[in-house]
Structures are given as structure tokens and as C-alpha cells.
Design a protein around this motif. Structure first.
Motif, PDB file in Angstrom:
ATOM      1  N   ARG A 110       0.841  -1.156  -0.070  1.00 46.18           N
ATOM      2  CA  ARG A 110      -0.210  -0.244   0.219  1.00 46.18           C
ATOM      3  C   ARG A 110       1.060   1.276   0.105  1.00 46.18           C
ATOM      4  O   ARG A 110       1.925   1.494   0.845  1.00 46.18           O
ATOM      5  N   ALA A 111       0.499   2.071  -0.606  1.00 45.44           N
ATOM      6  CA  ALA A 111       1.126   3.480  -0.887  1.00 45.44           C
ATOM      7  C   ALA A 111       0.382   4.479  -0.515  1.00 45.44           C
ATOM      8  O   ALA A 111      -0.741   4.715  -0.898  1.00 45.44           O
ATOM      9  N   ILE A 141       7.103  -0.685   7.165  1.00 42.50           N
ATOM     10  CA  ILE A 141       6.902   0.712   6.924  1.00 42.50           C
ATOM     11  C   ILE A 141       8.160   1.386   6.174  1.00 42.50           C
ATOM     12  O   ILE A 141       9.235   1.375   6.961  1.00 42.50           O
ATOM     13  N   HIS A 142       7.891   1.871   5.195  1.00 40.47           N
ATOM     14  CA  HIS A 142       9.158   2.686   4.502  1.00 40.47           C
ATOM     15  C   HIS A 142       8.892   4.235   4.905  1.00 40.47           C
ATOM     16  O   HIS A 142       8.295   4.790   4.203  1.00 40.47           O
ATOM     17  N   ALA A 143       9.516   4.638   5.985  1.00 42.35           N
ATOM     18  CA  ALA A 143       9.212   5.905   6.515  1.00 42.35           C
ATOM     19  C   ALA A 143      10.031   6.826   5.271  1.00 42.35           C
ATOM     20  O   ALA A 143       9.397   8.146   5.094  1.00 42.35           O
ATOM     21  N   GLU A 144      10.975   6.530   4.814  1.00 41.54           N
ATOM     22  CA  GLU A 144      11.734   7.199   3.770  1.00 41.54           C
ATOM     23  C   GLU A 144      11.826   6.139   2.608  1.00 41.54           C
ATOM     24  O   GLU A 144      12.427   5.133   2.687  1.00 41.54           O
ATOM     25  N   LEU A 145      11.639   6.869   1.358  1.00 40.98           N
ATOM     26  CA  LEU A 145      11.488   5.899   0.121  1.00 40.98           C
ATOM     27  C   LEU A 145      12.850   5.314  -0.004  1.00 40.98           C
ATOM     28  O   LEU A 145      13.904   6.123   0.042  1.00 40.98           O
ATOM     29  N   ARG A 156       5.973  10.771  -8.042  1.00 38.97           N
ATOM     30  CA  ARG A 156       6.329  10.314  -9.313  1.00 38.97           C
ATOM     31  C   ARG A 156       7.390   9.390  -9.394  1.00 38.97           C
ATOM     32  O   ARG A 156       7.436   8.171  -9.812  1.00 38.97           O
ATOM     33  N   ARG A 157       8.250   9.955  -8.085  1.00 36.31           N
ATOM     34  CA  ARG A 157       9.580   8.767  -8.043  1.00 36.31           C
ATOM     35  C   ARG A 157       9.133   7.532  -7.399  1.00 36.31           C
ATOM     36  O   ARG A 157       9.464   6.479  -7.922  1.00 36.31           O
ATOM     37  N   ALA A 158       8.006   7.420  -6.327  1.00 36.41           N
ATOM     38  CA  ALA A 158       7.579   6.282  -5.947  1.00 36.41           C
ATOM     39  C   ALA A 158       6.961   5.219  -7.032  1.00 36.41           C
ATOM     40  O   ALA A 158       7.015   4.093  -7.063  1.00 36.41           O
TER      41      ALA A 158
END
Length: 573
Positions: free
Chosen positions: A221-222, A316-320, A353-355
Motif C-alpha cells: 500500500r502506498a 513501513i518505508h518511512a523514507e523511500l 512520481r519517483r515512488a
């Protein structure tokens, strides 16, 4: 495929551990064509790889015997990238080979070198270690490789990423030429293939998952968030899912330290893992996670490599992550050994967009959602409370005595309300987040300021500018909470927001402009590099930008954040 072909001692250990059927990678290494051959294996993290190479080594070490001979020089060498993974492998092989009489020892950085030398001198069948420490033992003569029958490289891609190529090559060069070499890696980039060609002979290549297939046991989930809402979003995600174990990834040690302190302050049972911790501190943190005194681990990528935590249901990816491969490595901490897991990417609006590009590169289909709201979290709390009460089972007599006494003093409704209150007091409070829905924009975003007069309270204003614009994916949905947080104002005290290509201008009522500027000086420039400054008196909006209309042979962008295509600036009143 079953475990019937294995030596009796190994098959019995699996049965005692509850293994009924092999996982796909375990089944592959047990096939007849894999017997006594070098193996180049790519498989998902958490797919049972440790047990898989333990099974693959069984005939190599035992032959037709039921037990191993007395321990002398090692027969097998397992090389892992991190201390935690090496110690985890040692624990797995301990139970797998216990009935075969195996002595499994570890040699890892951060431990007492002299103690390890004494242990090796007492004999070992299997040695598990990290590259640097194993190389030290080779050079000191405490690790004798002359009788090795097999070498296993576990998480080989991570070892190369960490810069262990020279150590690996020296270790492998020192081992007998007729050994088996088993190379296990989550991915098979070119450096891994090159390493395999040099040190393996006629290796059987095994891939239990296609290179374009994502991890099937992980739900992605994003979550779109305002840049300043990161910590609040993490709190709400943790509260909403209430996973048995959760791992949060940060990019830097400072990020780990700051987020860990914030979560502990809010009442979460959390530990931190980063490169600045001593081995004793790392061991203490990991033990707290294993015995469930802590349920949340905040870590950097390097610190979390090789860690396998019990019941880790949430990442959880707190930072990409930097790239798709790191995304897969991080996410692979959950959804292990057939269990389901959830992976959350927190995506600030400017980085959407990067994600999206990273998700495409990883061939992951993520569901884009808003962060959990306070109402949603409380509804989930209610569901979990009702479920826990319904599963309490038969009450003990002493509990019934107390229950009867309570009923004599209070009504059933009052007692139930007290139970709910006590339950809620144990839980960290969820956070209020700015609305992040796709159609929101702070109320009236999108109205043209030139088409209507100022709203009440904004007849006399001061204009400010920010050094980001449409080219930076600027959007009122995340600019508005940023202004509120940096300037210590509310969203109702922000007037028009006009977004242009390289900058954004907005207005603040003159009555509070001084307070707003003072707050900006105290907060300083934020981590995202957004600079805010007042415009000279009399400066407001730049001339309207005009662009040529796209013809039929030109790409016409649609749905650009912050306004319509063609140069017409977005507005908010």
C-alpha cells in the motif's frame, strides 16, 4: 517431493519441528539433479533458504551414516553478510543437525576473538560466520579449511553490496578445489553471476520465483502524505494495523534516532537499530523484539540486513528506498515462510512520481490510499476489543468472585465502559492528519483569484514566496500543512496560493504576518529544502504565463498537480 530421502536424523528433526512438506526452494534442492552439485539459487527472502541449504548439505556431510564423526576441522562453512544473520543461521542448523551430533559454531565480528579461537580449537562440523571475521581466523590459522566439503554463500548479493568481495575471494581461494559451492541470493545481478562462474563448477541454477514476479505474500500500500505529516502518519499506520511486529526503515542514523525517540515518547514499545550502536546494544534490542517486550523496530537498511523477527507482519518505508532492489530487500522482512505481510510506503506529494517509477521497476502493484484517520483507528480498536473479549474462554472462579462484587456495586454498562476506558488508555493516541484525499486542496483550491474578490479577513495581506513550483510537483494539498507547521498558523489564516513553474506565492493577513515571519525564523529551513520569504512591498503576482497550445503531435499533460496545463496558475482563496 517430501523429506523421505533425507538421512534419518535430519528427517526426524524436521518432523519434531513440525515440517510436513518442503517449501518450493527446499523441494528444488532435494531433487535428484541437485545431488552433490554446486548450486546457484535465487529465492525470496523468507522462503526457507537456511533450512534449504541445510538439507542440501545433509548427504555431503553424513553420506550414509546416521551421525557425524567426532568434531575436528570443519566440514562445512557458511558465510553470511551480518552478525545477526550468521547467529540466526547457527540457531537453525543447531536444531536441524542436533540428532546427527553436529557441532555448529559461529565466528562473527563484535564477539571475543580469543573465545572463538578456543571454540574452533575444540573442533566443529559446521562454521557459520561473517566474511571479515572468517578471513581473520584463516590468517591466524585458527580456521583450518583443508577438510571442507562444502561452502555456502548466504545472501551473496548483500555481501557484495557491503564490500566483502575481497574477503570472499580470499576465503574461497583457501578452500579445497573439490568442495561443493552453494550460492544463495535474493537477486542475481551481474557481479553475482561473475562470482559464480569463477568459483563454481557446472552449477545447477535454481529460481523458485520469476525475475519479474513480486513477492506473493506481501500486500503493498502506498500512502500519500503531506511532507510534514510523516511521524503522524507512522503513528496512525502502527495503530491501525496493530501488527505483532513492525519494522520501520529510515535512510539515516539521525532519522532512526529521531523517530525512535518520538515513538517511545508516544508509548510504543520500540527499539532502534543503526550502525552507531555497540554489539551489546544491538543484542539487547534484538532480544527485546524476540521475546516481544518490543514490537516496533526502527532501523537503517544496513542495520536491518539479515534480521528475521518473529511475527513481523508490517514493514513501513518511512523514507523511500533508493531503488527497486532496496525496496524488495526491505519489504522481504515480512511475508516470510508462507505468512502474509503488509508493506507500507509513505509517499510525500512531491515524491509521488519517483515512488510510482520505483514500484514499476520492482513490478509491484501497490494500492494508493489515504493514511488511516482517527475514526478508522478507533473503529479498528473497537473491533479488536470485542474480538479479544469474545476469546477469553472460561473464567476462573476467583475472577467470577470479583465480577460478582463489581456487579453489586456498578451496573454492567458501567463496568463495560470502564473496561473500554482502561483498554484505550494503554494505546498511544492516533494523530490528526491533513486530508490527503485526491480531490482535496485545502477547501477552495483551484479557484482563480482574479475571478472573485478576496474573502473576509483577506482584504489587507502580505505576499510571500516559496522556492518550489509546478516543476517540483507543488500542490496546495501538501503546501498548506507545510505553511501551517512552519509558520505556526492554521489553514484558515492562509489566503490565495498561486503555483507557477519555479515558485509558489501565497498571502497571509497583514495582522498576523509579523507572527508568521517570526515563526519561520525559529523553525528554520525544513528538511525538504523549502525556503519561505516575504516579497517586497507591493509585489504580488507575476504576469500571467502564456504557453503555446499543444498540437496533435505534442504530448498534452493531464492532471498536473497544482493547476491546469498550459501555464494558467492554480489558485486558492
Amino acid at each position: 517431493m517430501s523429506f523421505a530421502s533425507l538421512p534419518v536424523a535430519i528427517a526426524q528433526a524436521l518432523a519434531d519441528r513440525g515440517y510436513a512438506e518442503p517449501t518450493p526452494v527446499q523441494a528444488e534442492v532435494l531433487k535428484a539433479e541437485a545431488d552433490d552439485r554446486d548450486l546457484l539459487v535465487s529465492a525470496q527472502t523468507g522462503s526457507g533458504k537456511t533450512v534449504a541449504y541445510g538439507l542440501a548439505l545433509a548427504r555431503t556431510l553424513l553420506g550414509e551414516a546416521e551421525r557425524l564423526p567426532p568434531a575436528r576441522e570443519p566440514l562445512a562453512l557458511i558465510i553470511a553478510p551480518t552478525r545477526e544473520l550468521a547467529l540466526q543461521v547457527q540457531r537453525e542448523l543447531d536444531w536441524l543437525y542436533a540428532k546427527a551430533g553436529a557441532r555448529v559454531v559461529s565466528c562473527v565480528g563484535g564477539m571475543d576473538m580469543r573465545r572463538e579461537q578456543r571454540t574452533l580449537g575444540q573442533g566443529a562440523h559446521i562454521v557459520v560466520g561473517t566474511p571479515g571475521r572468517l578471513r581473520d581466523h584463516l590468517e591466524r590459522g585458527s580456521l583450518v579449511p583443508t577438510h571442507l566439503r562444502a561452502v555456502v554463500l548466504d545472501e551473496a548479493d548483500e555481501m557484495l553490496d557491503l564490500g566483502f568481495r575481497d574477503d570472499l575471494e580470499e576465503i574461497l581461494d583457501a578452500t579445497p578445489a573439490e568442495r561443493r559451492t552453494l550460492l544463495f541470493s535474493a537477486t542475481l545481478p551481474k557481479p553475482i553471476v561473475t562470482l559464480a562462474k569463477r568459483f563454481q563448477k557446472d552449477a545447477l541454477r535454481i529460481a523458485t520465483i520469476g525475475s519479474d514476479q513480486p513477492h506473493g505474500d506481501i500486500e503493498y500500500r502506498a500512502i500519500r502524505i503531506a511532507p510534514g505529516d510523516l511521524e503522524h502518519a507512522i503513528v496512525n499506520v502502527l495503530r491501525f494495523f496493530e501488527a505483532g511486529g513492525a519494522m520501520i526503515f529510515c535512510a539515516t542514523r539521525e532519522g532512526v534516532r529521531r523517530l525512535h525517540a518520538s515513538l517511545v515518547e508516544r508509548g510504543f514499545a520500540a527499539v532502534a537499530l543503526s550502525g552507531e550502536l555497540s554489539q551489546s546494544e544491538r543484542n539487547h534490542a534484538l532480544q527485546a523484539l524476540r521475546d516481544r517486550r518490543a514490537r516496533v523496530c526502527v532501523a537503517t537498511d544496513v542495520a536491518a540486513r539479515g534480521i528475521d523477527l518473529p511475527d513481523l507482519g508490517l514493514v513501513i518505508h518511512a523514507e523511500l528506498p533508493h531503488d527497486a532492489e532496496t525496496l524488495q530487500h526491505r519489504s522481504g522482512r515480512t511475508g516470510r515462510a508462507g505468512r502474509k505481510g503488509i508493506c507500507i510506503l509513505l509517499v510525500p506529494y512531491p515524491k509521488r512520481r519517483r515512488a510510482e517509477g520505483m514500484l514499476r521497476a520492482a513490478r509491484v502493484n501497490a494500492q494508493w490510499v489515504a493514511p488511516p484517520s482517527i475514526d478508522e483507528i478507533r473503529a479498528r480498536d473497537q473491533e479488536r476489543l470485542l474480538e479479544s473479549v469474545s476469546q477469553t474462554g472460561d473464567a476462573a472462579e476467583e475472577d467470577l468472585v470479583v465480577a460478582r462484587q463489581l456487579l453489586e456495586q456498578r451496573s454492567a454498562e458501567e463496568i463495560a465502559a470502564a473496561l473500554i476506558r482502561v483498554h484505550r488508555q494503554r494505546l498511544p493516541a492516533p494523530e490528526e492528519l491533513f486530508d490527503s484525499g485526491p480531490d482535496t486542496g485545502g477547501g477552495q483550491a483551484g479557484r482563480n483569484v482574479r475571478d472573485s474578490g478576496p474573502r473576509a479577513g483577506f482584504e489587507d495581506t502580505v505576499w510571500f514566496r516559496m522556492n518550489i513550483g509546478r516543476n517540483n510537483n507543488a500542490d496546495p494539498r501538501w503546501l498548506l500543512p507545510l505553511l501551517c507547521r512552519r509558520g505556526h498558523i492554521t489553514k484558515h489564516e492562509v489566503g490565495a496560493i498561486r503555483i507557477f513553474d519555479r515558485e509558489t506565492r501565497f498571502e497571509i493577513p497583514s495582522a498576523i504576518a509579523g507572527k508568521f515571519v517570526a515563526a519561520l525564523k525559529r523553525t528554520g529551513e525544513s528538511d525538504d529544502g523549502v525556503a519561505i520569504e516575504p516579497l517586497p512591498q507591493g509585489a504580488g503576482l507575476p504576469p500571467r504565463q502564456h504557453r503555446p497550445k499543444p498540437g496533435p503531435d505534442r504530448f498534452r499533460p493531464t492532471g498536473r498537480p497544482g493547476g491546469k496545463p498550459g501555464g494558467r496558475p492554480a489558485a486558492r482563496r
